[in-house]
Design an enzyme around this catalytic site. Sequence first.
Site, mmCIF file in Angstrom:
data_model
loop_
_atom_site.group_PDB
_atom_site.id
_atom_site.type_symbol
_atom_site.label_atom_id
_atom_site.label_comp_id
_atom_site.label_asym_id
_atom_site.label_seq_id
_atom_site.Cartn_x
_atom_site.Cartn_y
_atom_site.Cartn_z
ATOM 1 N N ALA A 65 7.072 -3.549 0.383
ATOM 2 C CA ALA A 65 8.224 -3.175 1.201
ATOM 3 C C ALA A 65 8.117 -1.701 1.563
ATOM 4 O O ALA A 65 7.446 -0.927 0.880
ATOM 5 C CB ALA A 65 9.495 -3.429 0.407
ATOM 6 N N GLY A 103 5.828 -6.477 -2.247
ATOM 7 C CA GLY A 103 6.139 -7.499 -1.246
ATOM 8 C C GLY A 103 4.887 -8.034 -0.564
ATOM 9 O O GLY A 103 4.884 -9.168 -0.082
ATOM 10 N N GLU A 106 3.696 -10.567 -2.864
ATOM 11 C CA GLU A 106 4.685 -11.657 -2.828
ATOM 12 C C GLU A 106 4.478 -12.539 -1.598
ATOM 13 O O GLU A 106 4.627 -13.759 -1.662
ATOM 14 C CB GLU A 106 6.103 -11.075 -2.856
ATOM 15 C CG GLU A 106 6.430 -10.466 -4.209
ATOM 16 C CD GLU A 106 7.799 -9.830 -4.264
ATOM 17 O OE1 GLU A 106 8.065 -8.947 -3.429
ATOM 18 O OE2 GLU A 106 8.600 -10.228 -5.118
ATOM 19 N N GLU A 126 6.566 -2.699 -8.573
ATOM 20 C CA GLU A 126 7.966 -2.349 -8.314
ATOM 21 C C GLU A 126 8.628 -1.608 -9.466
ATOM 22 O O GLU A 126 9.456 -0.718 -9.255
ATOM 23 C CB GLU A 126 8.777 -3.628 -7.999
ATOM 24 C CG GLU A 126 8.569 -4.196 -6.603
ATOM 25 C CD GLU A 126 7.398 -5.152 -6.507
ATOM 26 O OE1 GLU A 126 6.543 -5.161 -7.414
ATOM 27 O OE2 GLU A 126 7.334 -5.897 -5.516
HETATM 28 N N1 3HC Z 1 6.493 2.323 1.829
HETATM 29 C C1 3HC Z 1 6.554 3.433 2.589
HETATM 30 N N2 3HC Z 1 5.537 4.316 2.688
HETATM 31 C C2 3HC Z 1 4.424 4.055 1.989
HETATM 32 C C3 3HC Z 1 4.299 2.921 1.170
HETATM 33 C C4 3HC Z 1 5.397 2.017 1.112
HETATM 34 N N3 3HC Z 1 5.337 0.898 0.376
HETATM 35 N N4 3HC Z 1 3.087 2.945 0.574
HETATM 36 C C5 3HC Z 1 2.471 4.051 1.025
HETATM 37 N N5 3HC Z 1 3.275 4.720 1.870
HETATM 38 C C6 3HC Z 1 2.969 5.950 2.623
HETATM 39 C C7 3HC Z 1 2.807 7.150 1.713
HETATM 40 O O1 3HC Z 1 4.050 7.780 1.469
HETATM 41 C C8 3HC Z 1 1.862 8.009 2.517
HETATM 42 O O2 3HC Z 1 2.636 8.635 3.522
HETATM 43 P P1 3HC Z 1 2.278 10.117 4.022
HETATM 44 O O3 3HC Z 1 0.885 10.050 4.548
HETATM 45 O O4 3HC Z 1 3.313 10.424 5.014
HETATM 46 O O5 3HC Z 1 2.365 10.984 2.804
HETATM 47 C C9 3HC Z 1 0.968 6.996 3.207
HETATM 48 O O6 3HC Z 1 1.688 5.771 3.188
HETATM 49 C C10 3HC Z 1 -0.369 6.780 2.520
HETATM 50 O O7 3HC Z 1 -0.104 6.492 1.145
HETATM 51 P P2 3HC Z 1 -1.024 7.056 -0.020
HETATM 52 O O8 3HC Z 1 -1.268 8.507 0.188
HETATM 53 O O9 3HC Z 1 -0.419 6.635 -1.291
HETATM 54 O O10 3HC Z 1 -2.380 6.281 0.273
HETATM 55 P P3 3HC Z 1 -3.487 5.788 -0.756
HETATM 56 O O11 3HC Z 1 -4.561 5.220 0.077
HETATM 57 O O12 3HC Z 1 -3.807 6.866 -1.722
HETATM 58 O O13 3HC Z 1 -2.794 4.626 -1.620
HETATM 59 C C11 3HC Z 1 -1.470 2.607 -1.918
HETATM 60 C C12 3HC Z 1 -2.453 3.411 -1.004
HETATM 61 C C13 3HC Z 1 -2.189 2.229 -3.214
HETATM 62 C C14 3HC Z 1 -1.077 1.387 -1.165
HETATM 63 C C15 3HC Z 1 -0.279 3.499 -2.279
HETATM 64 O O14 3HC Z 1 0.249 4.067 -1.099
HETATM 65 C C16 3HC Z 1 0.847 2.768 -2.967
HETATM 66 O O15 3HC Z 1 0.782 2.544 -4.153
HETATM 67 N N6 3HC Z 1 1.894 2.408 -2.216
HETATM 68 C C17 3HC Z 1 3.103 1.812 -2.767
HETATM 69 C C18 3HC Z 1 2.903 0.400 -3.226
HETATM 70 C C19 3HC Z 1 4.195 -0.161 -3.788
HETATM 71 O O16 3HC Z 1 4.787 0.404 -4.672
HETATM 72 N N7 3HC Z 1 4.595 -1.319 -3.278
HETATM 73 C C20 3HC Z 1 5.794 -1.967 -3.723
HETATM 74 C C21 3HC Z 1 6.916 -1.589 -2.822
HETATM 75 S S1 3HC Z 1 8.457 -2.273 -3.354
HETATM 76 C C22 3HC Z 1 8.435 -3.871 -2.835
HETATM 77 O O17 3HC Z 1 7.486 -4.324 -2.276
HETATM 78 C C23 3HC Z 1 9.689 -4.645 -3.089
HETATM 79 C C24 3HC Z 1 9.547 -6.104 -2.909
HETATM 80 O O18 3HC Z 1 9.311 -6.715 -4.132
HETATM 81 C C25 3HC Z 1 10.783 -6.690 -2.380
#
Ligand code: 3HC
Length: 703
Positions: A65, A103, A106, A126
Amino acid sequence: MSEFQNVRFEKIGGVGVITVDNPPVNALGPGVREGVIEALRLGNEDPEVFAFVLMGQGKNFIAGADIRQFGKARPVSTHVSAKALESSQKPVVAAINGFALGGGLEHALACHYRVGSPSARVGLPEVKLGILPAGGGTQRLSRLIGPELALEIILSSRHIAAKEALDLGILDEIVDAKDLKSAAIEFAQKISALRPMPRTSEKMTCLDAARANPQMLSLLDNALSQKTRRLRVHDCVIECVKASLFMDFEEGLNLERTHMAELENSADSKALRYVFFAEREVKKVPHLPPDYEPSRVASVAIVGAGTMGSGIAVCFADRGVPVTVLEASPENLERGLAKIAGLYAARVKSGKLTQSAMDEALKLIQGTLNYTDLAQCDAVIEAVFERIDLKKEVFTQLDAVMKPGALLLTNSSAIDINTMAQCTKRPHDVAGAHFFAPANVMKLCEIVKGDQTSVEVIARAMKMGGDIGKVTVLSGTCDGFAANRSRAALVSEAMLLLEEGASPYHIDQVMREFGYPMGPFAVSDLSGLDVSYDTRKRRAAANPNFRKLHVPDHLVELGRHGQKTKLGWYRYEDGSRVPQIDEGLMPIITALNRELGVEQKVFSDDEILKRLLFASVNEACKILQEGKAYRASDIDVMWIYGFGFPRHRGGLMFWADTVGVQELHRQITQWHAHYGERWRPAELLNALLLSGETLRELRSTAF
Ligand code: 3HC
C-alpha cells in the site's frame, strides 16, 4: 491495449497481462487497485482472454500500500482488489519480479498461481509500520503455509528470497529471470484450462495444522516473549492468525479490518510510518548536484587496529571489501590482527558464521607498517587514539601518500574535523566517519562534514557507509558531533537529577518503561564511568562554565568504573548485572548530596522523563540552528540506531512534537529560570513557538 491510471492491460496470446506501473516501487497508490479491478472486469468479459498475468513494471512487483495514504480515506481497500483477483472466473498468475511486499504480496496470494524470478523477494512487513496485513494477508498466508510459519513471517517483517518462498509454497515456480513476462504468459497458457482454480482462501492448511497439533493455539500465543511483544500490533496479528484456525475466511477478514481501523490511527503506527520516511530522507545529501553518482569505495585502509579500528575492518571485510590495516609497530599490528581474527572466531563459535566464511573474510585483510602500502586505497579511515597531536601526524602522512581523490576519513568521536583537514593540502577530501562501538555491531555511522569538505566527498562517504550496511547520517563538526552531543544533555541531566535525590534505578526504570532496552545508568556501566570522566575533564579544562557532575565523578574516584570493575551504578557477578539495586550505592549518593547542600525532592516518572528528553530536544534545536545537523528527522534516525530510542516513539524530535512545542517551551523556560544557563531555550524553539511549525519538519538553513 487499454490504459488505466497506473495500470496497463494488454492481450498477448489469449492472456490478459495486467501491469502495475506506478514508480518508483509500484505502491498501491490512488487508482492502482481500481485499475486492477477494471482490467479483471475487461478480461473476464473478453472471450479472447483465457487467463491473466499480474505483474509490475520495472524492478518490482508491488511494494505494498502507499504508506502516505494511511490515515486518509481510500475508495478501494486492498482486500477488495485482492478479492477481485481471487474471484476472477479466469485464472490469474502473479509474476513476481523484485519486491512483493505487504499489499503487493497480498495481491499475489489472492492470485491462483505465483511465479517469480530468482531475484523475487516477498514479505509482509506491515508490523514494522505498526499495522497488520489487512488485505487478507493474515488469513491467506496462514492457509497457504500454515499458521506458525505465517506468524513468524508477519511478526518478523522479514523479506523472503525466491528460493525460500518456493520451498515454503508461497511461489509455485521460479522462472526465467531474463524474460519474466514471456515465462509467466507461457505458464498462464499452460494452466488456463485447469479447473478447479486453486483459491488460497479455500485451503485447509490451517485446520490441518490445528488438527495435527492440538496445542497450536497456545503455541501461537507464545510466539513472542513478553519482552518483545510490547506493541498492540503484535497482539492483533497473533489474534488474526489464530482466527484463521477457527473462523471462516470472511470472518477472519472482518477481524483484520477491525484491527486495522484501530492500528492505522494509533500513535505507534504514526510514529513508525514517520520513521520509514525518515530512514529514506537521511540518505539524501543536501546541495548535491542532481546528476552526481557517488563512486563505490572498492578498497579501504584503516590506520590503527585498536578496538574501533579492528571493528571497522570487520565491517568492510564482511562486505567483501579488501582492507589494509596499518599499525605503528609489529607488536601492535600482530595484536590488532589477532583482535580481528578473534571477532570472527567468536561469530564462528556462536554459529553465526561458518569457518570457511571466516577464512574468506580474513583473506581480505592485510596488515602493514608502511604508509606507502595504503596509497592506492579508495578511502582511508584513521582510528588511532583520541589525541590531537597523534591525529595531526597521521593526516600529514596520509596527505603525503594517498592517491588523488581518496577519501581521508577520521573515526574521531569529538575532535574538530577541521583540525585534521588543515594538516593536508586537500581539506575538501577530509571528513569524519564516526562509527559507534562496537563498530562491527552498531548500525549507526555518522559522516561528519568539516568546513571545507566537498559535497561529493560527503556523498561518497555516505554511500560507503550504506554499502557496508550502516545507517549513515550526516553531521556537522562540533564537540561530540550531532548524535553524541544531543545525547550528552540527557546523560548530564540524569546525573544532575541524582544530586536532587532521584535514584539511578528509578531513572533507568522510567526510561525502560518508555521503551529503551536499557536505562542510561546501565549503559553508563557498560561503556565505563571512567571514559565519560575523562571527557568531562577535557571539557572542563576548555570551558570555565562547565557544570561539574559530582555524583559520577565521585563514583569514579571510589573506583566504581562500571561493569569492568564489577561495580558501578549496579553490581556485577560472573559478568552479568545483578538486577537488584546495590544497597551500597544510595548511601554514597545521599552523603555526597548532604555535603553539596542541594535541596532533596521526590520525582515523578513524568518529570524524570521530561527532564531527560527535554534537555536533549533543546540541545538538538541548538545543533540544528548552528547547522551541525541538517534535518530534525536525521536526529531521530541517530537516536533510534545509535542509542536504542524506541522506534515506535518515532525518535526524539517526533516524540517532542507529541508533547507540543508550547508545552516544551513553557517547561524549558521555567527550568531555565530555576536551574540557569544549561536550560536556556534554543533560539530555534523560540522561533517555532511563534511560527507554529513542528519540530520534526525542521531543516537547518545553516547546514
Ligand atoms: N508507499 C509509499 N512510498 C514508498 C513505498 C510505499 N509502500 N515504498 C517505497 N516508497 C518510496 C520511498 O519513500 C522512496 O521515496 P523517495 O525516493 O521519495 O525517498 C522510494 O519509494 C524508493 O524507496 P526506497 O528508497 O526504500 O527503495 P529501495 O529500492 O531501497 O527499497 C523497498 C525498495 C524494499 C520496496 C522499500 O521501499 C520498502 O520496504 N518499501 C515499503 C514496503 C512496505 O512496507 N510495504 C507494506 C506497506 S503497508 C501495506 O501494504 C498494507 C496492506 O496490508 C493493506
